[in-house]
Structure formats: C-alpha cells, structure tokens
Design a protein around this motif. Structure first.
Motif, PDB file in Angstrom:
ATOM      1  N   ASP A  32      54.877 -51.227  38.661  1.00 43.15           N
ATOM      2  CA  ASP A  32      54.744 -50.638  37.269  1.00 43.15           C
ATOM      3  C   ASP A  32      53.977 -49.508  37.225  1.00 43.15           C
ATOM      4  OD1 ASP A  32      55.202 -53.196  36.585  1.00 43.15           O
ATOM      5  OD2 ASP A  32      53.255 -54.019  36.562  1.00 43.15           O
ATOM      6  N   GLY A  33      54.620 -48.380  36.211  1.00 42.66           N
ATOM      7  CA  GLY A  33      54.063 -47.088  36.260  1.00 42.66           C
ATOM      8  C   GLY A  33      54.637 -46.142  37.319  1.00 42.66           C
ATOM      9  N   VAL A  34      55.457 -46.864  38.371  1.00 37.71           N
ATOM     10  CA  VAL A  34      56.161 -46.224  39.408  1.00 37.71           C
ATOM     11  C   VAL A  34      57.604 -46.003  39.172  1.00 37.71           C
ATOM     12  CG1 VAL A  34      56.616 -45.867  41.822  1.00 37.71           C
ATOM     13  CG2 VAL A  34      54.033 -46.772  40.837  1.00 37.71           C
ATOM     14  N   TYR A  35      58.187 -46.933  38.671  1.00 38.90           N
ATOM     15  CA  TYR A  35      59.661 -47.091  38.227  1.00 38.90           C
ATOM     16  C   TYR A  35      59.623 -47.190  36.636  1.00 38.90           C
ATOM     17  CZ  TYR A  35      60.597 -47.297  43.316  1.00 38.90           C
ATOM     18  OH  TYR A  35      60.896 -46.801  44.680  1.00 38.90           O
ATOM     19  N   ALA A  36      60.980 -46.993  36.164  1.00 38.87           N
ATOM     20  CA  ALA A  36      61.128 -46.929  34.868  1.00 38.87           C
ATOM     21  C   ALA A  36      61.935 -48.009  34.277  1.00 38.87           C
ATOM     22  CB  ALA A  36      61.785 -45.681  34.561  1.00 38.87           C
ATOM     23  N   PRO A  37      61.448 -49.105  33.705  1.00 39.31           N
ATOM     24  CA  PRO A  37      62.083 -50.224  33.159  1.00 39.31           C
ATOM     25  C   PRO A  37      62.441 -49.811  31.685  1.00 39.31           C
ATOM     26  CG  PRO A  37      59.679 -50.827  33.318  1.00 39.31           C
ATOM     27  CD  PRO A  37      59.740 -49.149  33.691  1.00 39.31           C
ATOM     28  N   PHE A  38      63.788 -50.053  31.408  1.00 38.56           N
ATOM     29  CA  PHE A  38      64.548 -49.797  30.126  1.00 38.56           C
ATOM     30  C   PHE A  38      65.294 -50.884  29.419  1.00 38.56           C
ATOM     31  CE2 PHE A  38      67.497 -49.512  33.615  1.00 38.56           C
ATOM     32  CZ  PHE A  38      68.823 -50.374  33.013  1.00 38.56           C
ATOM     33  N   GLY A  39      64.908 -52.078  30.088  1.00 39.44           N
ATOM     34  CA  GLY A  39      65.472 -53.411  29.029  1.00 39.44           C
ATOM     35  C   GLY A  39      65.397 -54.552  29.961  1.00 39.44           C
ATOM     36  N   GLU A  40      66.104 -55.495  29.578  1.00 40.02           N
ATOM     37  CA  GLU A  40      65.815 -56.836  30.084  1.00 40.02           C
ATOM     38  C   GLU A  40      67.185 -57.771  29.936  1.00 40.02           C
ATOM     39  OE1 GLU A  40      63.427 -59.479  26.666  1.00 40.02           O
ATOM     40  OE2 GLU A  40      62.378 -57.809  27.861  1.00 40.02           O
ATOM     41  N   VAL A  41      67.188 -59.006  30.755  1.00 38.04           N
ATOM     42  CA  VAL A  41      68.256 -59.720  30.518  1.00 38.04           C
ATOM     43  C   VAL A  41      67.903 -60.529  29.390  1.00 38.04           C
ATOM     44  CG1 VAL A  41      69.219 -61.848  31.687  1.00 38.04           C
ATOM     45  CG2 VAL A  41      68.677 -59.798  33.148  1.00 38.04           C
TER      46      VAL A  41
END
Length: 256
Positions: free
Chosen positions: A159-168
């Motif tokens: 969290d805060g280190v890699y970039a989430p952009f969506g979900e299943v």
C-alpha cells in the motif's frame, strides 16, 4: 477566592463543552471527508485465458492516469497472445509486459505504446487485497509500463508503494484455479510450469448494475469531482460553529 475559582471552572467547562461539541460533529462528518471509497468506471475488460475468463473494472477517478493507460493498452490489443508468467500463491499472479510476453508481432503503434512509462499513482487509501490489480514496476517508482499483477492475498506492505488501478469484478474463482497450478522458482519469481496464455481480450460498457463478485465496491460511477468539503460537511461545520458561539454568548450573559 472561592468565587474566582468557580468562575475559572465555569468558563473552562463552557469552552470545553463547546469545543467537544464542535469536534464531535466534525468527526461524525469524517466519513464524508477522508474515508473515500474506490469507484469503478463503466468500462469492463474481459481477459480470456487458457484457464478461463476473468473480468476487470478500473478506478478511473482514484487512479486516472494508470487506469486510462491500461484501458488503452487493452484496446490496442497489447495483452492478446500475452501470458500470466508469474503465479505466487497467496501473493500475486502477474501478467508479463507486452514487449516480452506477447507472442504475436506488434505493429509500430503497439510497440510505441508498450514502451510508455507512467508516473506512479500511489494511494494509501487503495488497499492491496485479493482481486485488486496493481502495476508492476522496477525500482524506479515511475517505471511502470503495462505489466500488472492480480493480488492473490492481502499485502499491506504494498500500500502506497505500488499503484492499484482496478479490481476483479467477475471470475474470482479463476484466481483459486491459478493457485493450484504446478510452479517452479526462477530467480525472484515463482512461475507456472506450463504457460498460461491470454488468448484474447475485449472491452464493453456496463449500465452501472451492482456486481456481487466485486471485491470492494458496487459497480457505480463517482461524480467527476470530489471536493474535500461536501454540502454535508459544511452543514456539520456550521452546526458545530453555532454551538460554539451559543456557548460563548451563554458565558457572557451569565458573567456580565
């Protein structure tokens, strides 16, 4: 001396009550201010693999740069004939970047798009839980191109280190099937023994109906802007301020 002491206690308690009332009202409003949910846009991507289909939704408001870039990559067919090169049970299933994982030859436009690097959209409010899509990258935080991971577990250290952009939003059962495949370790990666192909992908638009398979939120649209203080925020703020003013006037009337 006793009167002065009571005077001090009374003014202290009056202002304490006023401040407490204001803070309480503001804290009630905090869910509207800081506890923002992630919302999905209308477009859906279906990724058809050699093990089954899986469907994605994108955080077009919380991660606009990343989600728009990845939608463009899917629209340009960068993931067709690509593969899931990494399956690390309880951690991630990772799709290879188009430049190294795609079997079909790319044209000039696709090659240019596959080399585009995007800035890291790191948002600590977007959690890395099972089913979330997150960008792969190198040590440089702004080195992400188009490789992405599907989380197979909850990983707060991301969290805060890699970039989430969506979900299943559909096909979560495929994640369980992926975790069953035989694997081997190669360097830092846990890789499937047999190639897991992405046969094709396609995009369609939803009509904002809730999807029970979504891992975080209903399939709804968020307004284009989300101000820090909404109408509800200002209402609570005004009430709290009014309580403070009334408490102050009450003190002045009593000791005038």
């Amino acid at each position: 001396l006793k009167l002065q002491f009571l005077y001090f206690i009374d003014i202290h308690m009056t202002w304490t009550n006023a401040v407490a009332a204001f803070v309480s009202l503001f804290l009630i409003q905090l869910p509207y201010v800081s506890s923002q949910q992630a919302y999905l846009g209308n477009e859906r991507v279906v990724m058809q693999t050699s093990m089954g289909d899986i469907e994605f939704g994108f955080y077009v408001y919380e991660a606009p740069i990343t989600s728009n870039h990845m939608l463009q990559c899917f629209k340009m067919g960068l993931f067709d004939t690509n593969h899931i090169f990494r399956v690390d049970k309880g951690f991630v299933a990772q799709v290879a970047s188009a430049s190294v994982g795609r079997q079909a030859t790319m044209n000039t436009v696709q090659k240019e798009l596959s080399r585009v690097k995007i800035p890291g959209e790191f948002n600590k409010q977007l959690k890395h839980v099972r089913g979330v899509l997150s960008m792969g990258r190198k040590k440089d935080p702004n080195s992400a191109t188009n490789s992405f991971s599907i989380l197979l577990g909850t990983k707060p250290h991301m969290d805060g280190v890699y970039a989430p952009f969506g979900e299943v939003v559909s096909g979560m059962s495929l994640l369980s099937e992926l975790e069953k495949v035989p694997t081997h370790k190669k360097g830092m990666f846990v890789m499937p023994d047999t190639r897991i192909d992405i046969l094709s992908t396609f995009i369609y638009e939803t009509n904002n109906q809730s999807n029970p398979d979504s891992v975080r939120v209903p399939v709804i649209q968020k307004p284009p802007s989300s101000p820090l203080f909404t109408k509800s925020s200002w209402l609570f703020f005004s009430v709290g301020l009014l309580v403070g003013v009334c408490a102050s006037l009450n003190f002045r009337v009593r000791f005038k």
